[in-house]
Design an enzyme around this catalytic site. Structure first.
Site, PDB file in Angstrom:
ATOM      1  N   HIS A  61      23.324  38.555  18.456  1.00  0.00           N
ATOM      2  CA  HIS A  61      22.164  39.330  18.899  1.00  0.00           C
ATOM      3  C   HIS A  61      21.057  39.299  17.856  1.00  0.00           C
ATOM      4  O   HIS A  61      21.082  40.050  16.884  1.00  0.00           O
ATOM      5  CB  HIS A  61      22.631  40.776  19.128  1.00  0.00           C
ATOM      6  CG  HIS A  61      21.658  41.606  19.893  1.00  0.00           C
ATOM      7  ND1 HIS A  61      22.061  42.544  20.814  1.00  0.00           N
ATOM      8  CD2 HIS A  61      20.309  41.665  19.880  1.00  0.00           C
ATOM      9  CE1 HIS A  61      21.005  43.140  21.333  1.00  0.00           C
ATOM     10  NE2 HIS A  61      19.928  42.622  20.774  1.00  0.00           N
ATOM     11  N   HIS A  63      16.573  38.491  17.423  1.00  0.00           N
ATOM     12  CA  HIS A  63      15.279  38.202  18.057  1.00  0.00           C
ATOM     13  C   HIS A  63      14.517  37.278  17.118  1.00  0.00           C
ATOM     14  O   HIS A  63      14.098  37.707  16.049  1.00  0.00           O
ATOM     15  CB  HIS A  63      14.511  39.491  18.309  1.00  0.00           C
ATOM     16  CG  HIS A  63      15.220  40.431  19.237  1.00  0.00           C
ATOM     17  ND1 HIS A  63      15.081  40.357  20.605  1.00  0.00           N
ATOM     18  CD2 HIS A  63      16.112  41.416  19.009  1.00  0.00           C
ATOM     19  CE1 HIS A  63      15.839  41.287  21.180  1.00  0.00           C
ATOM     20  NE2 HIS A  63      16.481  41.947  20.235  1.00  0.00           N
ATOM     21  N   LEU A  64      14.365  36.032  17.535  1.00  0.00           N
ATOM     22  CA  LEU A  64      13.683  35.059  16.662  1.00  0.00           C
ATOM     23  C   LEU A  64      12.217  34.878  17.042  1.00  0.00           C
ATOM     24  O   LEU A  64      11.478  34.171  16.372  1.00  0.00           O
ATOM     25  CB  LEU A  64      14.429  33.724  16.678  1.00  0.00           C
ATOM     26  CG  LEU A  64      15.885  33.793  16.170  1.00  0.00           C
ATOM     27  CD1 LEU A  64      16.492  32.395  16.089  1.00  0.00           C
ATOM     28  CD2 LEU A  64      15.982  34.483  14.815  1.00  0.00           C
ATOM     29  N   ARG A  65      11.799  35.532  18.130  1.00  0.00           N
ATOM     30  CA  ARG A  65      10.367  35.663  18.489  1.00  0.00           C
ATOM     31  C   ARG A  65       9.653  34.378  18.884  1.00  0.00           C
ATOM     32  O   ARG A  65       8.460  34.440  19.181  1.00  0.00           O
ATOM     33  CB  ARG A  65       9.588  36.332  17.357  1.00  0.00           C
ATOM     34  CG  ARG A  65      10.172  37.638  16.857  1.00  0.00           C
ATOM     35  CD  ARG A  65      10.181  38.711  17.926  1.00  0.00           C
ATOM     36  NE  ARG A  65      10.570  40.012  17.392  1.00  0.00           N
ATOM     37  CZ  ARG A  65      11.124  40.970  18.111  1.00  0.00           C
ATOM     38  NH1 ARG A  65      11.372  40.786  19.400  1.00  0.00           N
ATOM     39  NH2 ARG A  65      11.433  42.120  17.575  1.00  0.00           N
ATOM     40  N   ASN A  95      13.806  37.781  25.097  1.00  0.00           N
ATOM     41  CA  ASN A  95      12.519  38.479  25.289  1.00  0.00           C
ATOM     42  C   ASN A  95      11.403  37.860  24.451  1.00  0.00           C
ATOM     43  O   ASN A  95      10.730  38.528  23.670  1.00  0.00           O
ATOM     44  CB  ASN A  95      12.656  39.977  25.016  1.00  0.00           C
ATOM     45  CG  ASN A  95      13.117  40.294  23.602  1.00  0.00           C
ATOM     46  OD1 ASN A  95      13.649  39.424  22.907  1.00  0.00           O
ATOM     47  ND2 ASN A  95      12.930  41.519  23.182  1.00  0.00           N
ATOM     48  N   ASP A 153      18.038  41.956  27.314  1.00  0.00           N
ATOM     49  CA  ASP A 153      17.987  42.861  26.159  1.00  0.00           C
ATOM     50  C   ASP A 153      16.589  43.382  25.869  1.00  0.00           C
ATOM     51  O   ASP A 153      15.607  42.663  25.937  1.00  0.00           O
ATOM     52  CB  ASP A 153      18.517  42.181  24.907  1.00  0.00           C
ATOM     53  CG  ASP A 153      18.516  43.141  23.728  1.00  0.00           C
ATOM     54  OD1 ASP A 153      19.170  44.182  23.854  1.00  0.00           O
ATOM     55  OD2 ASP A 153      17.843  42.867  22.720  1.00  0.00           O
ATOM     56  N   HIS A 233      24.669  46.352  20.915  1.00  0.00           N
ATOM     57  CA  HIS A 233      24.369  47.458  19.990  1.00  0.00           C
ATOM     58  C   HIS A 233      24.867  48.835  20.432  1.00  0.00           C
ATOM     59  O   HIS A 233      24.086  49.751  20.691  1.00  0.00           O
ATOM     60  CB  HIS A 233      22.888  47.516  19.653  1.00  0.00           C
ATOM     61  CG  HIS A 233      21.932  47.337  20.815  1.00  0.00           C
ATOM     62  ND1 HIS A 233      22.016  48.057  21.982  1.00  0.00           N
ATOM     63  CD2 HIS A 233      20.883  46.503  20.973  1.00  0.00           C
ATOM     64  CE1 HIS A 233      21.036  47.692  22.793  1.00  0.00           C
ATOM     65  NE2 HIS A 233      20.341  46.741  22.203  1.00  0.00           N
ATOM     66  N   ASP A 306      21.129  42.504  15.659  1.00  0.00           N
ATOM     67  CA  ASP A 306      19.933  42.951  16.382  1.00  0.00           C
ATOM     68  C   ASP A 306      18.684  42.783  15.502  1.00  0.00           C
ATOM     69  O   ASP A 306      17.780  43.618  15.497  1.00  0.00           O
ATOM     70  CB  ASP A 306      20.060  44.394  16.876  1.00  0.00           C
ATOM     71  CG  ASP A 306      19.008  44.738  17.942  1.00  0.00           C
ATOM     72  OD1 ASP A 306      18.266  43.827  18.378  1.00  0.00           O
ATOM     73  OD2 ASP A 306      18.939  45.910  18.343  1.00  0.00           O
TER      74      ASP A 306
END
Lengths: 431, 314
Positions: A61, A63-65, A95, A153, A233, A306
């Site tokens: 989990h 977030h690499l954007r 996302n 997510d 999470h 996360d």
């Protein structure tokens, strides 16, 4: 091809119940053997005496954007942060902008990863188009393109019928559905855990029941569909109890918990520091305790970061306006080693939660040191102290609750496919 | 405690509170003179930084500053445009560069004065932040009670209304409990925050019980939009259950006083006649507000600023 011999470390490989001083030989990017006193004179030597040697960490989990929010993070910077934190496989959430709900986006991420990332990047595709909770994504094509799991997510699929269909349809491709479990109609504008702290701070509360209601619903839906529910999470004692009971009843549910939910409580928000604002929020000491217990007894499978980079200007706003989330990749190990130092987890339990357990949850060929397995290895000093400065880290962002703090436990070397991609003195080395 | 600002009553101890009240009593004399002005803060600059409009509180601070001869500047960015354009931290740094001697901050979100204080050299006075604290309101309420009752110690103070959304309630709870009073809160359960007892009060779901034997009954201002929806069905129901009127007041002590931070929604929190007549002390509160704020400004902006030493700063 090159051979690498990692010599004399304490090899902890929970998948094979190994915890002993041994050598690890890698060849052609894979593990060849793990035993004491391997004789391999032509191999490149990595001295691991006094250090722990484990499979590379697997993050379910992050977030690499990229694509879309490269000012916060991108695949190169996020992958580098992972390498510096000992993560050799990073599952990146959908996302992005555009959302990873189409095979072309999945392929783009994988293409960027091949060129830019020192570690393996494994895309998690959206469960519904645009994360809108209205149309199921083309799961078959997304898996074909390389998606390892499905998740909306950051948002909860509030329509129970849609969530049911997602869990049902995902069985066709045999992939887990990772959920952000919060009843958003109960969360409303809540930004901190509802309880004495929210009351004292005068900030809108987010009750623990928002998570337990959503987890309970999803467990019931997993039960009637037979789909694989993975709860992202987990932050509440109630959710841990629900997952434990569901597993006992044979329902296919797995769970993860973040480093911050394992060591920090809502008391951290007392100074209104937006780097203590997460989603779900930091909870009470009793919740933290239950999450650790859940990890210890196997109710929760994995520790997942996360990792959620946000730019300084986005966090330097009113507490209610700041985006939730904190960095995680570069601090995860020292933060969770605290659980071993305090005796709550054995070294093997902790390493399993970072390696073979998450690999198993997402069906990844990773997290084990056996002959033929990928040569992904991390070598670290569990005692070494250092001061974490996000400005000197690899992430593009700085939103960490541990900024400026002394950490104990430092990654020395990270190898991916038998190649050193990070060394504590030389930094990230692109293959 | 007072050196670096006044962010909340929670940070104060009894000595701090007594010092402020004593100083305020002296300041009140100034307001009773023919020429209501002293040169104490001449050459000092006070910025009223009000992100949320509040004519009454801002005016009270402005008059307080002017009676002390300070230069008072009002800066009122609209909070909606601000969160989109300039961050609160940038605003704080900009103000800091203008070298004010004190900054008075009001914002609709809890914690903003604290974040701004973290960036400023000048002391910050919290003039109300979200549902967190409104320390000068609580201090002026305390001042008023002490004037009327001679003390706060041993009194029973009942705070009525939307405790969950009230900064006035939180600051008054801290202020009165620190000074030895018993504080009760009363309101519909939907208006009581989670674990309200953790603030050191007794909670009541019935006004009659909460008011029983009280020396002070403090009604909070209710935002009307909260009176028709999930937390309260109607104004009529609110007034019937938690509106303070003479009939309900019979259960309080005979000499009980009635307070309200203003502005009053007549016929909602207080009955019409109670708003204007004894035992309500609402205008005394307003009068004391100026004196109390003069005291706070004097104590914070009136002395040489203690600069943090190198060691503290690092």
């Amino acid at each position: 091809m090159a051979r690498v011999l990692i010599r004399g470390g304490r090899v902890i490989d929970p998948a094979t119940n190994r915890d002993e001083i041994a050598d690890v030989l890698l060849e052609d990017g894979r593990v060849v053997s793990v035993e004491s006193n391997i004789d391999a004179r032509d191999a490149e030597l990595v001295d691991a005496a006094g250090l722990w040697v484990t499979p590379g960490f697997v993050d379910l989990h992050a977030h690499l954007r990229e694509p879309g929010q490269e000012y916060k993070e991108d695949i190169a910077s996020g992958g580098s942060a992972g390498a510096a934190g000992g993560f050799t496989s990073i599952c990146c959430m959908a996302n992005t902008d555009p959302v990873n709900d189409d095979p072309s986006v999945t392929e783009y991420i994988l293409d960027r990863a091949r060129h830019e990332s020192p570690v393996r990047i494994l895309p998690v595709a959206a469960a519904t188009k645009g994360l809108k909770g209205e149309l199921i994504t083309e799961m078959s094509a997304l898996v074909e393109a390389g998606a390892v799991a499905f998740s909306d997510d950051g948002k909860t699929i509030m329509d129970s019928d849609m969530q049911r269909r997602v869990l049902e349809y995902s069985k066709m491709v045999d992939r887990p559905v990772s959920v952000h479990a919060e009843d958003l109609t109960l969360v409303r504008d809540g930004v901190v855990n509802e309880g004495p702290v929210s009351t004292r701070l005068g900030l809108p509360g987010n009750p623990a029941a928002a998570e337990t209601i959503s987890v309970a619903r999803d467990i019931h839906l997993a039960e009637i569909t037979g789909g694989h529910l993975h709860v992202g999470h987990v932050s509440t004692a109630g959710a841990v109890t629900l997952i434990r009971e569901a597993r006992n009843r044979g329902i296919h549910v797995t769970g993860e918990v973040t480093p911050h939910h394992l060591v920090l409580t809502d008391a951290e928000t007392a100074g209104y520091d937006t780097n203590t604002k997460m989603s779900p929020p930091l909870r009470s000491a009793a919740d933290v305790d239950a999450c650790i217990e859940g990890l210890a007894d196997g109710t929760l499978d994995a520790i997942a970061t996360d990792h959620a980079p946000h730019a300084v200007h986005e966090k330097d706003v009113e507490f209610t306006e700041a985006p939730p989330g904190v960095l995680g990749l570069e601090t995860a190990l020292p933060v969770v080693l605290e659980l071993v130092r305090s005796g709550r987890l054995s070294p093997a339990q902790l390493i399993a939660a970072l390696t073979c357990n998450p690999a198993q949850v997402f069906h990844l060929d990773a997290g084990r040191l056996v002959r033929g397995a990928p040569g992904d290895v991390v070598i670290f000093d569990p005692e070494r102290r250092w001061t974490y400065d996000p400005a000197k880290g690899y992430s593009k962002s700085r939103n960490s609750p541990w900024a400026g703090q002394e950490m104990q436990g430092r990654i020395e070397t990270t190898l991916v496919a038998g190649v050193v991609v990070y060394h504590v003195d030389r930094g990230v080395l692109h293959p | 405690m007072m050196g670096r600002g006044l962010l909340g009553i929670e940070d104060l101890d009894r000595d701090d509170i007594e010092l402020i009240l004593e100083t305020a009593a002296h300041m009140k004399e100034v307001g009773e003179r023919d020429v209501k002005k002293v040169p104490t803060l001449r050459g000092r600059t006070i910025i009223n930084l009000f992100f949320e409009s509040s004519t009454r509180t801002r005016t009270s601070f402005e008059i307080a500053g002017k009676r002390l001869s300070a230069d008072v500047v009002n800066f009122s960015p609209s909070s909606s445009s601000l969160s989109k354009s300039e961050s609160i931290i940038d605003t704080a740094k900009t103000l800091d560069a203008m070298d004010p001697d004190a900054v008075v901050v009001r914002h609709k979100v809890a914690g903003v004065p604290k974040r701004i204080a973290d960036e400023l050299e000048a002391p910050v006075i919290n003039a109300g932040d979200g549902a967190h604290e409104h320390p000068t309101q609580a201090l002026l309420d305390l001042m008023t009670v002490v004037e009327k009752k001679g003390r706060a110690d041993g009194l029973t103070v009942t705070i009525v209304g939307d405790i969950a959304h009230s900064r006035v309630a939180r600051s008054n709870i801290y202020a009165f409990t620190k000074m030895g009073a018993e504080v009760r809160v009363a309101g519909p359960p939907t208006m009581l925050p989670a674990n309200v007892e953790s603030l050191g009060v007794k909670a009541f779901g019935s006004l009659r019980e909460a008011i029983d034997g009280a020396d002070v009954v403090m009604a909070l201002r209710i935002q009307r939009e909260r009176l028709s929806g999930a937390i309260m069905p109607s104004v009529r129901e609110y007034h019937a259950t938690f509106g303070v009127d003479r009939a309900k007041l019979r259960f309080a002590k005979e000499d009980a006083i009635v307070m309200h931070p203003g502005p009053v929604n007549r016929g909602v929190e207080l009955s019409h006649d109670l708003t204007d007549h004894r035992p309500s002390v609402i205008l005394d509160q307003v009068r004391n507000g100026v004196a109390l704020r003069m005291a706070v400004l004097y104590l914070l902006a009136g002395r040489p600023q203690p600069r943090p030493t190198e060691e503290e700063d690092s």
